[in-house]
Write a protein that holds these residues in place. Sequence first.
Motif, PDB file in Angstrom:
ATOM      1  N   ALA A  88       0.651  -1.300   0.177  1.00  0.00           N
ATOM      2  CA  ALA A  88       0.048  -0.226  -0.058  1.00  0.00           C
ATOM      3  C   ALA A  88       0.780   1.390  -0.135  1.00  0.00           C
ATOM      4  N   PHE A 114      -3.533  -5.331  -1.876  1.00  0.00           N
ATOM      5  CA  PHE A 114      -3.657  -3.932  -2.247  1.00  0.00           C
ATOM      6  C   PHE A 114      -3.354  -3.686  -3.757  1.00  0.00           C
ATOM      7  N   THR A 117      -6.089  -5.026  -6.325  1.00  0.00           N
ATOM      8  CA  THR A 117      -7.368  -4.013  -6.055  1.00  0.00           C
ATOM      9  C   THR A 117      -6.776  -2.761  -6.940  1.00  0.00           C
ATOM     10  N   ALA A 118      -5.543  -2.199  -6.709  1.00  0.00           N
ATOM     11  CA  ALA A 118      -5.245  -0.843  -7.576  1.00  0.00           C
ATOM     12  C   ALA A 118      -5.096  -1.221  -8.859  1.00  0.00           C
ATOM     13  N   SER A 191      -8.066  -0.383   2.134  1.00  0.00           N
ATOM     14  CA  SER A 191      -8.457   0.316   1.010  1.00  0.00           C
ATOM     15  C   SER A 191      -9.362   1.517   1.167  1.00  0.00           C
ATOM     16  N   THR A 194      -9.393   5.362   0.145  1.00  0.00           N
ATOM     17  CA  THR A 194      -8.395   5.823  -0.242  1.00  0.00           C
ATOM     18  C   THR A 194      -8.662   5.928  -1.997  1.00  0.00           C
ATOM     19  N   PHE A 196      -8.020   3.924  -3.912  1.00  0.00           N
ATOM     20  CA  PHE A 196      -7.992   2.531  -4.557  1.00  0.00           C
ATOM     21  C   PHE A 196      -8.907   1.533  -3.534  1.00  0.00           C
ATOM     22  N   GLU A 197      -9.933   2.287  -3.217  1.00  0.00           N
ATOM     23  CA  GLU A 197     -10.967   1.676  -2.501  1.00  0.00           C
ATOM     24  C   GLU A 197     -11.941   0.533  -3.161  1.00  0.00           C
TER      25      GLU A 197
END
Length: 306
Positions: A88, A114, A117-118, A191, A194, A196-197
């Motif tokens: 992250a 993380f 997802t991003a 997340s 942010t 990148f939720e």
Amino acid sequence: MAIKPERLKKGDTVAVIAPASPPNKGNLKRGLDFLEDLGLNYKLGKSLYEVYGYLAGNDHARLEDLHEMFLDDEVKAIICAGGGYGTARIASAIDYKLMENHPKIFWGYSDITFLHTAIRQQTGLVTFHGPMLASDIGKEGAHPLSKETFRQLFQPTELQYDQDFSQIEELVKGSAEGPLVGGNLSLLSSSMGTPFEIDTKGKILLIEEINEEPRAVDQMLNQLHMAGKLQETSGIIVGDFHDCVPERELSLSLEEVIEHYVKLAGRPTLKGFKMGHCSPHIGVPFGTIAKMDTVEKRLIVESGIN
């Protein structure tokens, strides 16, 4: 629209990096031997063996490894050595346009959640949640099924996970379809708020965890519930929650906590999947279409490669 990376073939070169914590060197050596057994060559990230506290090198070094391996046209896949902590910290500095322009296989789990997802939400690239070289494959007695799961990178393969793999239990009845997303619950929770939720709307959400008491799991699931993330899913898959046991006498059980939140969400839910910090650990692509049915107790996931 999901971008599927190209499949691997024998003789290809893959990159091995540590975007989070430094890997166990002995385990990593056995993991690299495994890559050779698959007929692959490998390149090592420059910061792979660095130690900066609980990080495998400082943020710039780990970020540089990630960028260089995506940019390197000789590299056909990026395999994470392990998880731990730290991905992250570099997420906001990643050049996602570079990744979009050079799509390739990206594989890992745990703290790597993380990045899954991003990367997916910024680029559309399908990534892979699966066992890592030092954390899993390089351990003594690594399960054959954990190793076999890498075969999906060489040939487009639809995963059909049913009770032949493990005992599956229905928590909320129903069927669902949608892109498979998720990963480690702690990282999904972190997340929130942010850029990148985690986006769960219309998705099948996989959750897994390790070494968290039920009260901590409760806190994280409650956060996702209050944010509407559980209710927005089309379905929920409960992976392995390894060693998530109470350390105090007065506690709800893990089972009570999970059942409370999935029943509040009211979305079709299955549990018992060997996905996460477990052995065997079955790898799955994130971002491809999955289908689940609680009557048949089965999850089907579309191939993640072209």
